[in-house]
Design an enzyme around this catalytic site. Structure first.
Site, PDB file in Angstrom:
ATOM      1  N   GLY A 200     -10.672  21.427 -24.276  1.00  0.00           N
ATOM      2  CA  GLY A 200     -10.417  21.766 -22.876  1.00  0.00           C
ATOM      3  C   GLY A 200     -11.486  22.670 -22.298  1.00  0.00           C
ATOM      4  N   SER A 201     -11.779  22.536 -21.014  1.00  0.00           N
ATOM      5  CA  SER A 201     -12.892  23.282 -20.447  1.00  0.00           C
ATOM      6  C   SER A 201     -12.921  23.108 -18.926  1.00  0.00           C
ATOM      7  CB  SER A 201     -14.207  22.809 -21.062  1.00  0.00           C
ATOM      8  OG  SER A 201     -14.223  21.402 -21.185  1.00  0.00           O
ATOM      9  N   GLN A 202     -13.935  23.708 -18.303  1.00  0.00           N
ATOM     10  CA  GLN A 202     -14.097  23.622 -16.855  1.00  0.00           C
ATOM     11  C   GLN A 202     -15.577  23.500 -16.526  1.00  0.00           C
ATOM     12  OE1 GLN A 202     -11.994  26.625 -14.626  1.00  0.00           O
ATOM     13  NE2 GLN A 202     -13.384  26.494 -12.887  1.00  0.00           N
TER      14      GLN A 202
END
Length: 232
Positions: A200-202
């Site tokens: 997960g990340s942005q």
């Protein structure tokens, strides 16, 4: 009866483990082809959900992630920016494609890695709020400015004007690494893969604001890297 329950439990565990292994080592690294728009538009650098879209001044407080914590564009890019910008943030859940693509053609100027302020914080609040559609999607998400990140600066040309851009890859709490596949001085086409973030990340996109830019997305929209139009 007891033997049957044990067999059922064993099958359930095997399916769960097999599902996790498939997701972690096969599904997560999928890289589907994308239909890159040929017209003069700016596309998303990441798959996921748009969490904010803002036109901002360099020192303007733009994202209040929690009481008493407001961020400027400089807090996100870790650079001292001095001209008006447009900021678009895309949250990538663990189920999204995690390869990141160039939003438009350009030349890489620098790639800088910034360690986390302490330990990387998990993105659970943002994940939950995007699932439920609760605005603002970035509330309680202190990872936006505290977590490890890689900032890729590039120079480009849009609508007959010079444009400077920053792509900010922000690691999540369980991230195993931020990968960059390019080097300073390298020229890339719109939609080319330049890196990825594991789990997960942005990804935030910061661009020089130019007259005539028309924003095409809003918070909550789903986008695809290299394909979804952010600015026309």
């Amino acid at each position: 009866m007891e033997a049957g329950l044990l067999i059922l439990l064993g099958i359930s565990v095997a399916l769960a483990v097999g599902g996790y292994v498939f997701w972690r080592y096969v599904w997560f690294f999928r890289n589907p082809e994308r239909d890159i728009p040929t017209k003069d538009v700016i596309v998303s650098p990441a798959d996921g959900t748009v969490v904010y879209v803002k036109q901002v001044l360099p020192q303007e407080k733009i994202v209040a992630v929690k009481a008493g914590v407001e961020l400027s564009i400089n807090d996100i890019t870790k650079n001292d920016l001095r001209t008006p910008k447009v900021l678009i943030g895309v949250f990538m859940s663990p189920l999204n494609v995690h390869y990141n693509r160039m939003p438009l053609a350009g030349e890489i100027e620098f790639i800088r890695h910034y360690p986390a302020q302490g330990a990387n914080r998990h993105m659970g609040w943002m994940h939950l709020r995007t699932l439920l559609g609760r605005q603002p999607l970035y509330a309680n998400s202190t990872h936006i400015f505290t977590n490890e990140r890689t900032v890729t600066k590039f120079r480009s040309f849009f609508k007959n004007a010079d444009l400077t851009g920053y792509i900010v890859q922000i690691a999540g709490g369980s991230v195993n690494g931020i990968d960059s596949y390019v080097s300073p001085g390298q020229r890339l086409n719109k939609g080319d893969i330049f890196g990825m973030i594991r789990i997960g990340s942005q990804v935030d996109l910061v661009l020089t604001w130019l007259p005539g830019m028309r924003l095409q997305v809003k918070p909550g929209d789903k986008v695809r890297a290299g394909e979804s139009i952010l600015i026309a």
